[in-house]
Design a protein around this motif. Structure first.
Motif, PDB file in Angstrom:
ATOM      1  N   TYR A  81      -3.108   1.040   5.681  1.00  0.00           N
ATOM      2  CA  TYR A  81      -2.406   2.145   5.026  1.00  0.00           C
ATOM      3  C   TYR A  81      -1.379   1.660   4.011  1.00  0.00           C
ATOM      4  N   TYR A  91     -10.496  14.878  11.340  1.00  0.00           N
ATOM      5  CA  TYR A  91     -10.280  16.006  10.436  1.00  0.00           C
ATOM      6  C   TYR A  91      -9.445  17.101  11.090  1.00  0.00           C
ATOM      7  N   ALA A 138      -5.951  16.004  10.856  1.00  0.00           N
ATOM      8  CA  ALA A 138      -5.503  16.136   9.470  1.00  0.00           C
ATOM      9  C   ALA A 138      -5.085  17.563   9.164  1.00  0.00           C
ATOM     10  N   GLU A 139      -5.820  18.528   9.686  1.00  0.00           N
ATOM     11  CA  GLU A 139      -5.482  19.935   9.433  1.00  0.00           C
ATOM     12  C   GLU A 139      -4.218  20.352  10.164  1.00  0.00           C
ATOM     13  N   TRP A 166       0.143  15.249   5.630  1.00  0.00           N
ATOM     14  CA  TRP A 166      -0.529  13.946   5.650  1.00  0.00           C
ATOM     15  C   TRP A 166      -2.054  14.091   5.688  1.00  0.00           C
ATOM     16  N   ARG A 167      -2.556  15.246   5.265  1.00  0.00           N
ATOM     17  CA  ARG A 167      -3.988  15.524   5.398  1.00  0.00           C
ATOM     18  C   ARG A 167      -4.854  14.419   4.782  1.00  0.00           C
ATOM     19  N   GLY A 168      -4.574  14.067   3.540  1.00  0.00           N
ATOM     20  CA  GLY A 168      -5.395  13.075   2.849  1.00  0.00           C
ATOM     21  C   GLY A 168      -5.368  11.714   3.525  1.00  0.00           C
ATOM     22  N   PRO A 169      -4.181  11.172   3.785  1.00  0.00           N
ATOM     23  CA  PRO A 169      -4.132   9.866   4.456  1.00  0.00           C
ATOM     24  C   PRO A 169      -4.788   9.863   5.829  1.00  0.00           C
ATOM     25  N   ARG A 213      -7.279  11.621   6.888  1.00  0.00           N
ATOM     26  CA  ARG A 213      -8.740  11.624   6.737  1.00  0.00           C
ATOM     27  C   ARG A 213      -9.281  10.232   6.434  1.00  0.00           C
ATOM     28  N   HIS A 214      -8.455   9.386   5.855  1.00  0.00           N
ATOM     29  CA  HIS A 214      -8.902   8.011   5.596  1.00  0.00           C
ATOM     30  C   HIS A 214      -9.237   7.275   6.889  1.00  0.00           C
ATOM     31  N   ASP A 239     -12.779   8.341   6.774  1.00  0.00           N
ATOM     32  CA  ASP A 239     -13.522   8.128   5.526  1.00  0.00           C
ATOM     33  C   ASP A 239     -13.478   6.676   5.052  1.00  0.00           C
TER      34      ASP A 239
END
Length: 207
Positions: free
Chosen positions: A23, A59, A62-63, A68-71, A73-74, A77
């Motif tokens: 991260y 996910y 993340a929701e 911090w949703r994007g990080p 999901r990493h 992903d």
């Protein structure tokens, strides 16, 4: 007492596993520290390691944390980049053990989906004589049941198993059951232990 099987943990033994380090490459370090302080991402990963669906779990977390949703999901992903690189000397020892006819098992806290993904990157993950993966077992280290399941499935007495793991708690739980153990703090020390046990020869551990 003769060792009948050598058991490898995977994370930080065969593959480096340092999510915080990953991260730090995709977001400011201060933001990463704030995210990990606010959210128990390692606890999320424990759910996956117990068998929860990989993508759905990440996910959903993340929701629940839209800041911090994007990080988050990493974690799914970009997972294969996070679980890297391999530790070559450890992989060599795994293969040398098998070449000498020593059964080699894995005992790992790993999700079903994440382990399947890892096998597409790391061919040695398909080379174990037996792979005990927590996601499929529904229990994680250091809970006593996971060690008991290994004994039951393999039919090998605890004192004839040699297990390496980087975490003290995982090692301590195995030792309580009578397993021979080695806390992994680098491949050199592990190589020396395998040599001392007579499982490998000096030429096997040369890098």
């Amino acid at each position: 007492m003769t060792i009948e099987a050598v058991i490898f943990d995977i994370g930080n033994v065969l593959i480096e596993w340092q999510p915080e380090r990953f991260y730090d490459t995709i977001m400011p370090r201060e933001d990463r520290k704030a995210m990990f302080a606010e959210i128990d991402l390692h606890g999320m990963n424990d759910q996956i390691d117990r068998g929860a669906d990989f993508r759905d779990t990440v996910y959903a977390w993340a929701e629940r944390h839209p800041r911090w949703r994007g990080p988050i999901r990493h974690w799914h992903d970009s997972w294969i980049e996070m679980a890297s690189p391999e530790i070559p000397h450890s992989v060599t020892m795994l293969r040398r053990l098998r070449a000498r006819g020593v059964p080699v098992f894995a005992l790992t806290n790993f999700g079903i989906g994440s382990f399947a993904q890892a096998k597409t990157r790391y061919d040695f993950l398909s080379e174990f004589d037996r792979a005990y993966v927590s996601g499929h077992m529904g229990v994680i280290k250091p809970e006593p049941r996971i060690y008991e399941m290994v004994e039951e499935d393999s039919g090998i007495a605890p004192e004839r198993l040699l297990f390496t793991d980087d975490r003290h708690d995982n090692i301590a739980a195995a030792a309580l059951r009578g397993w021979k153990v080695h806390r992994f703090d680098g491949p050199e020390g592990w190589a020396a232990r395998l040599l001392a046990e007579g499982l490998l020869k000096p030429e096997d551990i040369a890098q």
